[in-house]
Design a protein around this motif. Structure first.
Motif, PDB file in Angstrom:
ATOM      1  N   GLU A  85      14.708  -0.278  -7.637  1.00 26.43           N
ATOM      2  CA  GLU A  85      14.761  -1.423  -6.728  1.00 26.43           C
ATOM      3  C   GLU A  85      13.426  -2.156  -6.852  1.00 26.43           C
ATOM      4  O   GLU A  85      12.466  -1.880  -6.134  1.00 26.43           O
ATOM      5  N   TRP A  86      13.384  -3.096  -7.780  1.00 23.94           N
ATOM      6  CA  TRP A  86      12.125  -3.751  -8.130  1.00 23.94           C
ATOM      7  C   TRP A  86      11.670  -4.710  -7.037  1.00 23.94           C
ATOM      8  O   TRP A  86      12.425  -5.582  -6.611  1.00 23.94           O
ATOM      9  N   ASP A  87      10.417  -4.563  -6.609  1.00 29.83           N
ATOM     10  CA  ASP A  87       9.836  -5.497  -5.638  1.00 29.83           C
ATOM     11  C   ASP A  87       9.481  -6.819  -6.304  1.00 29.83           C
ATOM     12  O   ASP A  87       9.631  -7.889  -5.713  1.00 29.83           O
ATOM     13  N   VAL A  88       8.976  -6.732  -7.526  1.00 26.14           N
ATOM     14  CA  VAL A  88       8.532  -7.913  -8.267  1.00 26.14           C
ATOM     15  C   VAL A  88       9.101  -7.855  -9.678  1.00 26.14           C
ATOM     16  O   VAL A  88       9.039  -6.808 -10.337  1.00 26.14           O
ATOM     17  N   ILE A  89       9.658  -8.963 -10.138  1.00 28.11           N
ATOM     18  CA  ILE A  89      10.083  -9.104 -11.528  1.00 28.11           C
ATOM     19  C   ILE A  89       9.379 -10.324 -12.105  1.00 28.11           C
ATOM     20  O   ILE A  89       9.417 -11.409 -11.514  1.00 28.11           O
ATOM     21  N   THR A  90       8.709 -10.130 -13.236  1.00 28.16           N
ATOM     22  CA  THR A  90       8.015 -11.241 -13.878  1.00 28.16           C
ATOM     23  C   THR A  90       8.759 -11.667 -15.136  1.00 28.16           C
ATOM     24  O   THR A  90       9.432 -10.864 -15.787  1.00 28.16           O
ATOM     25  N   MET A  91       8.617 -12.934 -15.457  1.00 29.28           N
ATOM     26  CA  MET A  91       9.157 -13.491 -16.696  1.00 29.28           C
ATOM     27  C   MET A  91       8.084 -14.340 -17.350  1.00 29.28           C
ATOM     28  O   MET A  91       7.090 -14.710 -16.713  1.00 29.28           O
ATOM     29  N   GLN A  92       8.289 -14.670 -18.616  1.00 30.82           N
ATOM     30  CA  GLN A  92       7.336 -15.496 -19.344  1.00 30.82           C
ATOM     31  C   GLN A  92       8.039 -16.139 -20.523  1.00 30.82           C
ATOM     32  O   GLN A  92       9.122 -15.715 -20.926  1.00 30.82           O
ATOM     33  N   ASN A 135       0.827  -1.207   0.000  1.00 32.25           N
ATOM     34  CA  ASN A 135       0.000   0.000   0.000  1.00 32.25           C
ATOM     35  C   ASN A 135       0.861   1.257   0.000  1.00 32.25           C
ATOM     36  O   ASN A 135       0.431   2.321  -0.445  1.00 32.25           O
ATOM     37  N   GLN A 136       2.081   1.137   0.512  1.00 36.30           N
ATOM     38  CA  GLN A 136       2.978   2.282   0.595  1.00 36.30           C
ATOM     39  C   GLN A 136       3.799   2.458  -0.678  1.00 36.30           C
ATOM     40  O   GLN A 136       4.024   3.571  -1.141  1.00 36.30           O
ATOM     41  N   SER A 137       4.255   1.344  -1.248  1.00 36.42           N
ATOM     42  CA  SER A 137       5.104   1.419  -2.434  1.00 36.42           C
ATOM     43  C   SER A 137       5.167   0.054  -3.101  1.00 36.42           C
ATOM     44  O   SER A 137       5.221  -0.973  -2.424  1.00 36.42           O
ATOM     45  N   LEU A 138       5.147   0.051  -4.428  1.00 36.68           N
ATOM     46  CA  LEU A 138       5.251  -1.193  -5.175  1.00 36.68           C
ATOM     47  C   LEU A 138       5.873  -0.901  -6.535  1.00 36.68           C
ATOM     48  O   LEU A 138       5.431   0.000  -7.252  1.00 36.68           O
ATOM     49  N   LYS A 139       6.908  -1.681  -6.885  1.00 34.24           N
ATOM     50  CA  LYS A 139       7.598  -1.505  -8.158  1.00 34.24           C
ATOM     51  C   LYS A 139       7.668  -2.853  -8.873  1.00 34.24           C
ATOM     52  O   LYS A 139       8.213  -3.821  -8.332  1.00 34.24           O
ATOM     53  N   ILE A 140       7.112  -2.895 -10.086  1.00 25.88           N
ATOM     54  CA  ILE A 140       7.005  -4.142 -10.843  1.00 25.88           C
ATOM     55  C   ILE A 140       7.690  -3.982 -12.192  1.00 25.88           C
ATOM     56  O   ILE A 140       7.435  -3.018 -12.920  1.00 25.88           O
ATOM     57  N   LEU A 141       8.542  -4.940 -12.538  1.00 32.87           N
ATOM     58  CA  LEU A 141       9.200  -4.977 -13.847  1.00 32.87           C
ATOM     59  C   LEU A 141       8.869  -6.293 -14.533  1.00 32.87           C
ATOM     60  O   LEU A 141       9.052  -7.365 -13.952  1.00 32.87           O
ATOM     61  N   ALA A 142       8.398  -6.214 -15.776  1.00 33.23           N
ATOM     62  CA  ALA A 142       8.129  -7.410 -16.574  1.00 33.23           C
ATOM     63  C   ALA A 142       9.197  -7.548 -17.651  1.00 33.23           C
ATOM     64  O   ALA A 142       9.514  -6.582 -18.350  1.00 33.23           O
ATOM     65  N   ILE A 143       9.749  -8.739 -17.770  1.00 35.95           N
ATOM     66  CA  ILE A 143      10.678  -9.057 -18.850  1.00 35.95           C
ATOM     67  C   ILE A 143       9.904  -9.935 -19.825  1.00 35.95           C
ATOM     68  O   ILE A 143       9.594 -11.090 -19.513  1.00 35.95           O
ATOM     69  N   GLY A 144       9.541  -9.386 -20.982  1.00 35.43           N
ATOM     70  CA  GLY A 144       8.667 -10.158 -21.850  1.00 35.43           C
ATOM     71  C   GLY A 144       8.556  -9.622 -23.254  1.00 35.43           C
ATOM     72  O   GLY A 144       9.539  -9.257 -23.897  1.00 35.43           O
ATOM     73  N   ASN A 145       7.309  -9.537 -23.706  1.00 37.47           N
ATOM     74  CA  ASN A 145       7.019  -9.118 -25.077  1.00 37.47           C
ATOM     75  C   ASN A 145       5.644  -8.456 -25.103  1.00 37.47           C
ATOM     76  O   ASN A 145       5.211  -7.892 -24.095  1.00 37.47           O
ATOM     77  N   SER A 146       4.948  -8.551 -26.218  1.00 34.57           N
ATOM     78  CA  SER A 146       3.646  -7.889 -26.330  1.00 34.57           C
ATOM     79  C   SER A 146       2.614  -8.451 -25.363  1.00 34.57           C
ATOM     80  O   SER A 146       1.657  -7.758 -24.997  1.00 34.57           O
TER      81      SER A 146
END
Length: 415
Positions: free
Chosen positions: A242-249, A158-169
Motif C-alpha cells: 500500500e504505497w504512500d508515495v508513487i513517483t514518475m519521471q 515517522n511511523q511508516s512510509l512506503k515509496i515506489l518509483a516508476i522509472g529507470n536508472s
C-alpha cells in the motif's frame, strides 16, 4: 408668523434632518463601495492544475488529505502589488470572510506564483485569492479530509512510509542512499522500491503496461537492505504494498521535450490510479541536466548546452506537471544538482556525463527525503565515506535552496 423661539426650534429640526440625510448619503455610498468590493478589477488569477473555473459560482476544487502537501502554479495577468488570501464561506451568493474555517496552511515554499499548501484540519472552506486593494479574485473550494475519511488522524511518516518509483536508472541513482538517510533521521519503518527499465520513457512504460510484460527489474529496500526481486510487471509492483508515495519521471533525454509526454503520461497515471491499493500521493521526479562534456546521444536536442537543457526541463515541469491535477509535488533533484554545480564542486556530479556519481546520488537522495517528508535535513549526519564535511554542507545548502526555489538555480556560498 413664527416667534424667535419657534424659529429656533425649527432650525434645530432642519439641522437634524440635514444630518440624518447626510448620514443616509454616506451610508448609501458605503453600501455601494461594499458592492464594488475592495477596488478595481484589473488582474486575472488562474490556479493551474485544478478542476473548476475559479469563480464564486464554479470555484476551483482542491481536495487534500490531513498533513498532505499540494503544490500548484498560479498564473497572474496584470499589475498588482501583492496577493492576499482570505478564508470564509459563501452566503446568499456572496463571499463572507470567516478565518475560523481555515483548514490549510501555506508551506514555506509558497509564493505569489506558486501555491504550496498543507492540509491542517478537517472540513470545508472557501479560499479567496485576490490582489490587495483589488476586487479581482480566484476562488478555491478546499476540502480537507483524513485518509480514512473518518478521523482526524494525520499520516505520520515517522511511523511508516512506503515509496515506489516508476522509472529507470535515474530513479536508482536518486534512491541509492535514501534508506541510509531515513535511518539517520530515526525512521525505521520505511519501504523503498523502484520499477526499472533502462532508459525508459513514459512511452516505454505505457507500452510495457499495454503489452502486459514483466520487463521491469524490481528492487526493494526493507530495513535499509536492497534486494533484487527479479523481473516483474508494473501491476505486480503496484499490488506489492500500500504505497504512500508513487513517483514518475520522463526519460532524461526527453525530460525537456514537452511533446514527448502525452498521451503516455495520462495513460500511465490512469492505470496506476485504477490499480493502486490505497490513497497514494503522486510526485514527479525532476531529472537533471547532463554534464557540459556529456556525450549522451540526446544531448544535441539541447544544443549540447547544460543550461539550455536545465531550463527546458524546468519549463516542462512548470507547464505540464504543475498543471496536472494528479501530481501533488515535484521533487526538484535537477535544481539541487544544478545548485551544487555553482559551488566549488563544479560540474562533477556524474560518473559518465549523465548518471550520477556517489556525491550526486547523495544530493539527489537528500532532495527526495526533504521533499517527500517535509522534514529538515539540517541534523542529518550520514554521508557516504567519500563525501567530505565541506561537501556535506554544500549538499545541504543546495537541497534547502532547491526546496525553496525549485525552478531556478541559487548560487552557492561555498566557492
Amino acid at each position: 408668523m413664527l416667534n424667535k423661539k419657534g424659529g429656533s426650534k425649527m432650525k434645530k429640526v432642519w439641522m437634524v434632518l440635514l444630518l440624518v440625510a447626510s448620514f443616509g448619503i454616506l451610508a448609501s455610498c458605503t453600501e455601494a463601495e461594499e458592492v464594488i468590493d475592495e477596488g478595481p478589477d484589473s488582474i486575472d488569477i488562474l490556479v493551474n492544475g485544478l478542476q473548476g473555473e475559479g469563480t464564486l459560482e464554479s470555484p476551483y476544487i482542491l481536495e487534500i488529505n490531513l498533513g498532505e502537501t499540494i503544490e500548484k502554479h498560479v498564473s497572474i495577468t496584470g499589475d498588482y502589488d501583492s496577493l492576499e488570501y482570505l478564508f470564509g464561506t459563501v452566503e446568499d451568493g456572496k463571499f463572507v470572510v470567516d478565518e475560523t474555517t481555515k483548514n490549510i496552511h501555506f508551506n514555506e515554499r509558497s509564493t505569489d506564483e506558486y501555491l504550496s499548501v498543507v492540509g491542517e484540519t478537517r472540513g470545508e472552506s472557501m479560499l479567496r485569492i485576490k490582489g490587495k486593494d483589488m476586487s479581482s479574485s480566484a476562488y478555491v473550494a478546499v476540502n480537507t479530509i483524513s485518509r480514512d475519511g473518518l478521523t482526524d488522524n494525520v499520516k505520520d511518516y515517522n511511523q511508516s512510509l512506503k515509496i515506489l518509483a516508476i522509472g529507470n536508472s535515474f530513479s536508482e541513482d536518486a534512491m541509492t542512499y535514501l534508506g541510509e538517510i531515513f535511518a539517520d533521521y530515526g525512521m525505521d519503518h520505511v519501504v523503498l522500491s523502484y520499477l526499472y527499465i533502462g532508459g525508459a520513457s513514459l512511452e516505454t512504460h505505457w507500452n510495457a503496461v499495454s503489452n502486459g510484460t514483466s520487463s521491469y527489474r524490481y528492487e526493494k529496500n526493507v530495513d535499509n537492505d536492497w534486494e533484487n526481486k527479479g523481473n516483474k510487471s508494473l501491476l505486480i509492483g503496484l499490488l506489492d504494498e500500500e504505497w504512500d508515495v508513487i513517483t514518475m519521471q520522463q526519460a532524461s533525454g526527453k525530460s525537456g521535450l514537452p511533446d514527448t509526454y502525452q498521451p503516455f503520461l495520462d495513460d500511465l497515471v490512469n492505470y496506476v490510479t485504477e490499480n493502486k491499493l490505497t490513497d497514494t500521493t503522486f510526485m514527479w521526479h525532476q531529472t537533471w541536466a547532463y554534464s557540459q562534456s556529456s556525450t549522451h546521444s540526446e544531448f544535441p536536442n539541447y544544443g549540447r548546452d547544460q543550461i539550455t537543457m536545465y531550463e527546458a526541463i524546468i519549463n516542462a515541469n512548470q507547464n505540464l506537471i504543475l498543471n496536472h491535477e494528479s501530481f501533488r509535488q515535484i521533487i526538484p533533484a535537477g535544481t539541487a544538482l544544478q545548485n551544487v554545480r555553482t559551488s566549488s564542486v563544479g560540474d562533477n556530479v556524474t560518473r559518465d556525463g549523465y548518471h550520477l556519481n556517489v556525491y550526486g546520488r547523495y544530493v539527489a537522495a537528500l532532495m527526495w527525503f526533504r521533499t517527500i517528508t517535509g522534514f529538515s535535513i539540517d541534523d542529518i549526519t550520514y554521508k557516504p565515506s567519500t563525501v567530505t564535511d565541506q561537501q556535506l554542507l554544500i549538499a545541504k545548502e543546495a537541497v534547502n535552496n532547491a526546496y525553496q526555489q525549485m525552478f531556478e538555480t541559487t548560487a552557492s556560498i561555498y566557492q
